[in-house]
Motif scaffolding. Structure first.
Motif, PDB file in Angstrom:
ATOM      1  N   PHE A  35       0.615  -1.041   0.265  1.00 56.98           N
ATOM      2  CA  PHE A  35      -0.132  -0.137   0.074  1.00 56.98           C
ATOM      3  C   PHE A  35       1.001   1.250   0.019  1.00 56.98           C
ATOM      4  CE2 PHE A  35      -4.187  -2.493   1.991  1.00 56.98           C
ATOM      5  CZ  PHE A  35      -3.971  -2.720   0.650  1.00 56.98           C
ATOM      6  N   LYS A  78       0.696   4.139  -2.225  1.00 51.90           N
ATOM      7  CA  LYS A  78       0.829   6.115  -2.325  1.00 51.90           C
ATOM      8  C   LYS A  78       1.242   6.165  -2.815  1.00 51.90           C
ATOM      9  CE  LYS A  78       0.218   8.703   1.937  1.00 51.90           C
ATOM     10  NZ  LYS A  78      -1.039   8.934   1.464  1.00 51.90           N
ATOM     11  N   ILE A 134      -6.867   0.309   6.443  1.00 49.66           N
ATOM     12  CA  ILE A 134      -7.604   1.626   5.353  1.00 49.66           C
ATOM     13  C   ILE A 134      -8.033   2.817   5.842  1.00 49.66           C
ATOM     14  CG2 ILE A 134      -8.183   2.111   3.085  1.00 49.66           C
ATOM     15  CD1 ILE A 134      -7.458  -1.090   2.165  1.00 49.66           C
ATOM     16  N   LYS A 135      -9.668   2.221   6.549  1.00 50.46           N
ATOM     17  CA  LYS A 135     -10.093   3.631   6.781  1.00 50.46           C
ATOM     18  C   LYS A 135     -10.028   3.735   8.221  1.00 50.46           C
ATOM     19  CE  LYS A 135     -14.038   2.935   4.919  1.00 50.46           C
ATOM     20  NZ  LYS A 135     -14.602   3.897   4.100  1.00 50.46           N
ATOM     21  N   PHE A 159      -5.266   5.620   4.962  1.00 45.51           N
ATOM     22  CA  PHE A 159      -6.383   6.159   4.522  1.00 45.51           C
ATOM     23  C   PHE A 159      -7.138   6.576   4.702  1.00 45.51           C
ATOM     24  CE2 PHE A 159      -2.825   3.331   2.047  1.00 45.51           C
ATOM     25  CZ  PHE A 159      -2.617   4.209   1.575  1.00 45.51           C
ATOM     26  N   GLU A 211      -8.535   9.983   2.706  1.00 46.20           N
ATOM     27  CA  GLU A 211      -9.106   9.777   0.910  1.00 46.20           C
ATOM     28  C   GLU A 211     -10.405   8.496   0.516  1.00 46.20           C
ATOM     29  OE1 GLU A 211      -4.298   9.993   0.968  1.00 46.20           O
ATOM     30  OE2 GLU A 211      -6.607   9.736   2.481  1.00 46.20           O
ATOM     31  N   SER A 212     -10.681   8.016   1.912  1.00 43.22           N
ATOM     32  CA  SER A 212     -11.438   6.993   1.957  1.00 43.22           C
ATOM     33  C   SER A 212     -12.591   6.794   3.526  1.00 43.22           C
ATOM     34  CB  SER A 212     -10.996   5.499   1.904  1.00 43.22           C
ATOM     35  OG  SER A 212     -10.940   5.173   3.862  1.00 43.22           O
ATOM     36  N   ARG A 259      -7.733   6.733  -5.871  1.00 44.02           N
ATOM     37  CA  ARG A 259      -7.112   7.696  -4.599  1.00 44.02           C
ATOM     38  C   ARG A 259      -6.582   7.097  -2.930  1.00 44.02           C
ATOM     39  NH1 ARG A 259     -10.209  11.537  -1.715  1.00 44.02           N
ATOM     40  NH2 ARG A 259      -7.815  12.458  -1.590  1.00 44.02           N
ATOM     41  N   TYR A 260      -7.417   5.337  -2.223  1.00 43.82           N
ATOM     42  CA  TYR A 260      -6.929   5.115  -1.472  1.00 43.82           C
ATOM     43  C   TYR A 260      -7.118   3.025  -2.208  1.00 43.82           C
ATOM     44  CZ  TYR A 260     -12.113   4.698  -1.619  1.00 43.82           C
ATOM     45  OH  TYR A 260     -13.124   3.804  -1.939  1.00 43.82           O
TER      46      TYR A 260
END
Length: 310
Positions: free
Chosen positions: A177, A181, A259-260, A264, A267-268, A292-293
């Motif tokens: 990841f 990015k 991620i969330k 990111f 972004e997310s 974007r993610y």
């Protein structure tokens, strides 16, 4: 002698008992402490029918609470030993075993976050796919063993998420990841010549981080594979994009949380994750240059071909 032993046993029994109403309070708290890790284990290993508002999981948790409450009430006279056993089990898991306090906390967060922010499944399983366009050229262009590709990928892992503690099980995915990015933050879309497709090698794209969708996919796949990830390329009508192997649905929950909530979050925010499920039930997450993610929306959902790089 027997009478003395009976007396001693009664004394020990009384010392281990908790007086009312505190015994009910302790039983309830212990019930929750037992139910949460047990529920997480069952949740990760049982098939999820995806009922509305996760009703199936709510029913499962309620049934567990009731059953555990009944068992603990039957063991009311030995509530203190039950607490000691519980602490010993989790203590052992934290220090020597593979599942302890930190694991329970992380898995609980991942589960709750996934239930609140459900990924968006694209369970597209295609029996017959079309031949992948320019397959041999693309495979040769994915120069994952080239030192320049490897060094760039390593640089990205040192630039992003390096100080993130824990989550050693997902270290490779987190590092991939970081590559996502770095590449997507620098990518400049440039069309191919009118004469036809121009397939740029991964090292060629490293010069200016420019090209079309297949050039981006080649570079992303090469860098992901150079640091131990498993990429594949998806061919749709007029578009090619890369995906990364995440693993099982349990892995998806943890990656969704990362991620969330950590990697990111901006972004997310308030967005869903998009992924595919292959014929073996494995999760593949979108890494397109339009996202974007990781797991951003698909530019095109109709799959015509797939090229997996084992």
């Amino acid at each position: 002698m027997i009478k003395i032993n009976n007396i001693n046993f009664q004394e020990i029994k009384q010392k281990l008992q908790v007086k009312k109403p505190w015994d009910d309070v302790i039983i309830f708290v212990l019930n929750i402490l037992i139910a949460i890790p047990l529920f997480i284990i069952l949740h990760q290993n049982l098939i999820n029918p995806n009922w509305f508002l996760n009703i199936d999981r709510v029913i499962l948790f309620i049934v567990m609470i009731v059953v555990i409450q009944i068992i603990l009430r039957l063991l009311r006279k030995f509530i203190i030993p039950c607490i000691i056993v519980y602490l010993l089990v989790l203590g052992y898991g934290s220090t020597i075993g593979n599942y302890g306090f930190n694991n329970v906390y992380d898995d609980y967060n991942s589960m709750m976050y996934s239930m609140s922010y459900n990924p968006y499944p694209q369970d597209i399983i295609i029996a017959k796919l079309l031949p992948f366009p320019n397959k041999s050229k693309i495979i040769n262009a994915i120069e994952y063993q080239n030192p320049k590709v490897r060094n760039f990928a390593v640089m990205a892992t040192s630039k992003y998420f390096k100080d993130l503690k824990g989550y050693s099980e997902y270290r490779t995915i987190i590092q991939c990841f970081a590559v996502f990015k770095e590449i997507n933050g620098r990518w400049n879309y440039v069309s191919d010549p009118k004469a036809g497709d121009y397939i740029a090698t991964a090292t060629e794209s490293l010069l200016y981080f420019s090209g079309d969708c297949d050039d981006h996919s080649i570079l992303m796949a090469a860098c992901v594979r150079a640091i131990g990830g498993t990429p594949r390329l998806i061919h749709t009508k007029g578009h090619i994009y890369p995906e990364i192997l995440i693993g099982s649905h349990a892995d998806l929950e943890k990656v969704n949380f990362l991620i969330k909530n950590i990697l990111f979050p901006n972004e997310s925010r308030d967005k869903k994750l998009f992924y595919h499920v292959d014929e073996r039930g494995q999760i593949w997450m979108n890494l397109d240059y339009t996202a974007r993610y990781p797991g951003g929306p698909f530019l095109s959902e109709e799959i015509l071909g797939a090229l997996t790089l084992d």
